[in-house]
Motif scaffolding. Structure first.
Motif, PDB file in Angstrom:
ATOM      1  N   UNK A  37      46.436  55.071  30.148  1.00 22.60           N
ATOM      2  CA  UNK A  37      45.083  55.567  30.381  1.00 22.60           C
ATOM      3  C   UNK A  37      44.166  54.501  31.000  1.00 22.60           C
ATOM      4  N   UNK A  38      44.724  53.389  31.435  1.00 25.17           N
ATOM      5  CA  UNK A  38      43.924  52.291  31.984  1.00 25.17           C
ATOM      6  C   UNK A  38      43.199  52.713  33.258  1.00 25.17           C
ATOM      7  N   UNK A  39      41.907  52.460  33.281  1.00 26.04           N
ATOM      8  CA  UNK A  39      41.058  52.705  34.456  1.00 26.04           C
ATOM      9  C   UNK A  39      40.263  51.432  34.739  1.00 26.04           C
ATOM     10  N   UNK A  40      39.894  51.260  35.993  1.00 19.09           N
ATOM     11  CA  UNK A  40      39.154  50.063  36.386  1.00 19.09           C
ATOM     12  C   UNK A  40      37.814  49.982  35.669  1.00 19.09           C
ATOM     13  N   UNK A  41      37.116  51.090  35.569  1.00 24.64           N
ATOM     14  CA  UNK A  41      35.825  51.098  34.888  1.00 24.64           C
ATOM     15  C   UNK A  41      34.886  50.043  35.443  1.00 24.64           C
ATOM     16  N   UNK A  42      34.329  49.200  34.581  1.00 26.14           N
ATOM     17  CA  UNK A  42      33.380  48.176  35.015  1.00 26.14           C
ATOM     18  C   UNK A  42      34.062  46.850  35.368  1.00 26.14           C
ATOM     19  N   UNK A  81      38.294  44.239  40.520  1.00 25.52           N
ATOM     20  CA  UNK A  81      39.676  44.564  40.871  1.00 25.52           C
ATOM     21  C   UNK A  81      40.609  43.495  40.302  1.00 25.52           C
ATOM     22  N   UNK A  82      40.192  42.235  40.343  1.00 23.76           N
ATOM     23  CA  UNK A  82      41.016  41.144  39.806  1.00 23.76           C
ATOM     24  C   UNK A  82      41.196  41.292  38.292  1.00 23.76           C
ATOM     25  N   UNK A  83      40.134  41.634  37.583  1.00 25.43           N
ATOM     26  CA  UNK A  83      40.224  41.828  36.134  1.00 25.43           C
ATOM     27  C   UNK A  83      41.115  43.033  35.810  1.00 25.43           C
ATOM     28  N   UNK A  84      40.956  44.100  36.593  1.00 23.75           N
ATOM     29  CA  UNK A  84      41.789  45.291  36.410  1.00 23.75           C
ATOM     30  C   UNK A  84      43.254  44.948  36.666  1.00 23.75           C
ATOM     31  N   UNK A 129      47.040  52.202  41.617  1.00 20.62           N
ATOM     32  CA  UNK A 129      46.041  52.872  42.463  1.00 20.62           C
ATOM     33  C   UNK A 129      45.332  53.998  41.710  1.00 20.62           C
ATOM     34  N   UNK A 130      46.064  54.677  40.866  1.00 16.97           N
ATOM     35  CA  UNK A 130      45.493  55.794  40.098  1.00 16.97           C
ATOM     36  C   UNK A 130      44.339  55.330  39.192  1.00 16.97           C
TER      37      UNK A 130
END
Length: 142
Positions: free
Chosen positions: A96-101, A104-107, A133-134
């Motif tokens: 369920x991981x999303x970039x959120x706040x 991109x490097x932290x994600x 990417x999702x």
């Protein structure tokens, strides 16, 4: 031993167990150890409560048991020190991981960290890219 292998006594966070195994395995691969050497090397880095686990584990084996493989060592070490439910939680967190706040490097870092708990879901590079990417912002996915 020149690689300064990490010693393991216990972990307040069960996920530190996985980090220790990862660090030790890295050293073992650099040293090009065989299966028996891997187990001897890793078990030699156990102290305290972890050494007690190893002694108990060995004591519980039959006298005529075959030599313990590295895979058996890792699997038993993990299953003793990391509760199954925690691994499942980390797998779900990965799914369920999303970039959120996050940047991109932290994600990316979080994705790489959590992907260790869902190896079947990222076994192929194509699937790994799709999952990564999702989780990006909609605008970045393009």
């Amino acid at each position: 031993m020149k690689g300064c292998p990490p010693v393991f006594t216990h972990a307040s966070d069960p996920l530190e167990v996985d980090d220790w195994l990862h660090d030790v395995e890295k050293q073992l691969n650099i040293a090009q150890c065989n299966e028996l050497e891997k187990v001897l090397y890793a078990s030699g880095q156990l102290q305290g409560a972890a050494q007690d686990w190893w002694d108990s584990f060995q004591y519980g084996l039959p006298n005529d048991a075959p030599v313990i493989t590295w895979r058996e060592f890792k699997d038993n070490f993990r299953s003793y020190h990391i509760p199954d439910g925690l691994v499942e939680l980390k797998q779900e967190e990965f799914m369920s991981l999303k970039q959120g706040s996050m940047s991109v490097a932290e994600y990316h870092d979080k994705f790489a960290q959590l992907s260790r708990y869902a190896p079947n879901d990222v076994a192929e590079d194509r699937e790994k890219q799709r999952r990564f990417l999702k989780g990006l912002y909609d605008g970045l996915q393009l």
